[in-house]
Design a protein around this motif. Structure first.
Motif, PDB file in Angstrom:
ATOM      1  N   PRO A   1       0.826  -1.199   0.000  1.00  0.00           N
ATOM      2  CA  PRO A   1       0.000   0.000   0.000  1.00  0.00           C
ATOM      3  C   PRO A   1       0.857   1.243   0.000  1.00  0.00           C
ATOM      4  CG  PRO A   1       0.024  -1.017   2.166  1.00  0.00           C
ATOM      5  CD  PRO A   1       0.720  -1.972   1.256  1.00  0.00           C
ATOM      6  N   GLN A   2       0.468   2.257  -0.743  1.00  0.00           N
ATOM      7  CA  GLN A   2       1.174   3.509  -0.843  1.00  0.00           C
ATOM      8  C   GLN A   2       0.624   4.486   0.186  1.00  0.00           C
ATOM      9  OE1 GLN A   2       3.768   3.899  -2.777  1.00  0.00           O
ATOM     10  NE2 GLN A   2       3.523   1.765  -3.412  1.00  0.00           N
ATOM     11  N   PRO A   3       1.455   5.459   0.563  1.00  0.00           N
ATOM     12  CA  PRO A   3       0.968   6.454   1.532  1.00  0.00           C
ATOM     13  C   PRO A   3      -0.195   7.238   0.964  1.00  0.00           C
ATOM     14  CG  PRO A   3       3.375   6.520   1.339  1.00  0.00           C
ATOM     15  CD  PRO A   3       2.875   5.622   0.266  1.00  0.00           C
ATOM     16  N   GLY A   4      -1.245   7.315   1.720  1.00  0.00           N
ATOM     17  CA  GLY A   4      -2.403   8.088   1.297  1.00  0.00           C
ATOM     18  C   GLY A   4      -3.331   7.328   0.380  1.00  0.00           C
TER      19      GLY A   4
ATOM     20  N   ASP B   1      -1.045  12.284  12.415  1.00  0.00           N
ATOM     21  CA  ASP B   1      -1.659  13.324  11.608  1.00  0.00           C
ATOM     22  C   ASP B   1      -1.364  13.017  10.143  1.00  0.00           C
ATOM     23  OD1 ASP B   1      -2.720  15.549  10.515  1.00  0.00           O
ATOM     24  OD2 ASP B   1      -1.764  16.971  11.895  1.00  0.00           O
ATOM     25  N   ALA B   2      -2.312  12.361   9.482  1.00  0.00           N
ATOM     26  CA  ALA B   2      -2.088  11.949   8.092  1.00  0.00           C
ATOM     27  C   ALA B   2      -1.928  13.133   7.164  1.00  0.00           C
ATOM     28  CB  ALA B   2      -3.252  11.067   7.619  1.00  0.00           C
ATOM     29  N   LYS B   3      -2.640  14.217   7.445  1.00  0.00           N
ATOM     30  CA  LYS B   3      -2.541  15.392   6.585  1.00  0.00           C
ATOM     31  C   LYS B   3      -1.154  15.998   6.661  1.00  0.00           C
ATOM     32  CE  LYS B   3      -4.827  19.787   5.585  1.00  0.00           C
ATOM     33  NZ  LYS B   3      -5.914  20.705   5.997  1.00  0.00           N
ATOM     34  N   ASN B   4      -0.613  16.076   7.865  1.00  0.00           N
ATOM     35  CA  ASN B   4       0.740  16.623   8.020  1.00  0.00           C
ATOM     36  C   ASN B   4       1.770  15.714   7.361  1.00  0.00           C
ATOM     37  OD1 ASN B   4      -0.229  18.837   9.391  1.00  0.00           O
ATOM     38  ND2 ASN B   4       0.087  17.915  11.416  1.00  0.00           N
ATOM     39  N   ASN B   5       1.582  14.396   7.497  1.00  0.00           N
ATOM     40  CA  ASN B   5       2.519  13.468   6.860  1.00  0.00           C
ATOM     41  C   ASN B   5       2.488  13.604   5.341  1.00  0.00           C
ATOM     42  OD1 ASN B   5       3.328  12.503   9.317  1.00  0.00           O
ATOM     43  ND2 ASN B   5       1.931  10.751   9.303  1.00  0.00           N
TER      44      ASN B   5
END
Length: 258
Positions: A38-41, A57-61
């Protein structure tokens, strides 16, 4: 798979990317990633039962990954008609990683025989890679600080490019002046040779004129001597003639007086 040239910047594992040769609209994505992991996001990852993940914090990552990709673009290379992409790593660096990086920098400087002083492209390349790795490490912890370091890096590169352009311009200017000096030297040497030849010609003319002048003076002296001799002879002749006429006249006048 043939890996790209090694770098001091830490990258993730390469990912195979296949080119879609079908006709696409201008808004379509040119590349499609083939990866089983799986890829990030790409979507939420299921949490194993009985375990809790720390809040992330997925948005920050995602924003950090975008900043990293903009600062250090992914590397791409082709093998057997397949395109491989390797993105910069988003894993934070530990203190041991920094120490290992310093040792690796020293090892590569010695291995590639980089100069310790003066201008050296090899040393500049390795230190540039080391600085990029430091920017990567700082950006993961603080994106703003990483962007600030990016500005510093770009300013340094522009300054070096400006100095390089100035150096190349000065070298070209020096070569141009040297060629002009060589050409001017040749012209001056040619002019000096012509002037020396003119001097020799004038000296020869002076010597010829002096010889003619001496000949004329000698001839004039001889003519003067001849004229003086002739004049002296005429004078003597006239004196004798005058004396004879005087004697004749006295001889004629004397009987008449008696």
């Amino acid at each position: 798979m043939i890996p790209p040239n090694s770098s001091l910047v830490k990258y993730d594992n390469p990912v195979l990317v296949s080119r879609n040769t079908e006709k696409k609209t201008p808004k379509s994505r040119p590349l499609k990633v083939n990866s089983t992991s799986p890829q990030p996001g790409s979507g939420p990852v299921p949490t194993p039962p009985g375990k809790k993940l720390p809040p992330v914090d997925a948005k920050n990552n995602q924003q950090t990954d975008e900043i990293l990709n903009s600062i250090l673009p992914p590397r791409e290379w082709t093998e057997n008609g397949q395109l491989w992409v390797q993105q910069v790593s988003s894993t934070p660096a530990t203190r041991l990683d920094v120490v290992n990086q310093q040792e690796e920098l020293d090892r590569r400087l010695q291995q590639r025989q980089a100069r310790e002083t003066g201008i050296c492209p090899v040393r500049r390349e390795l230190y540039s890679q080391c600085f990029d790795e430091l920017i990567r490490q700082v950006t993961i912890n603080c994106a703003e600080r990483g962007l600030l370091l990016l500005r510093v890096r770009d300013e340094i590169r522009m300054t070096i490019a400006a100095y390089q352009t100035l150096y190349e311009s000065s070298v070209a200017f020096g070569m141009r002046k040297a060629l002009q000096a060589e050409q001017g030297k040749a012209d001056m040497e040619k002019k000096i040779a012509e002037l020396e030849q003119d001097k020799r010609d004038l000296e020869r003319q002076v010597n010829e004129l002096k010889a003619r002048c001496e000949q004329i003076e000698k001839r004039a002296a001889e003519l003067r001597q001849v004229e003086e001799k002739k004049h002296s002879e005429e004078l003597q002749f006239l004196k004798r003639t005058n004396a004879q006429l005087k004697n004749q006249l006295e001889g004629i006048i004397a009987p008449n007086k008696k």
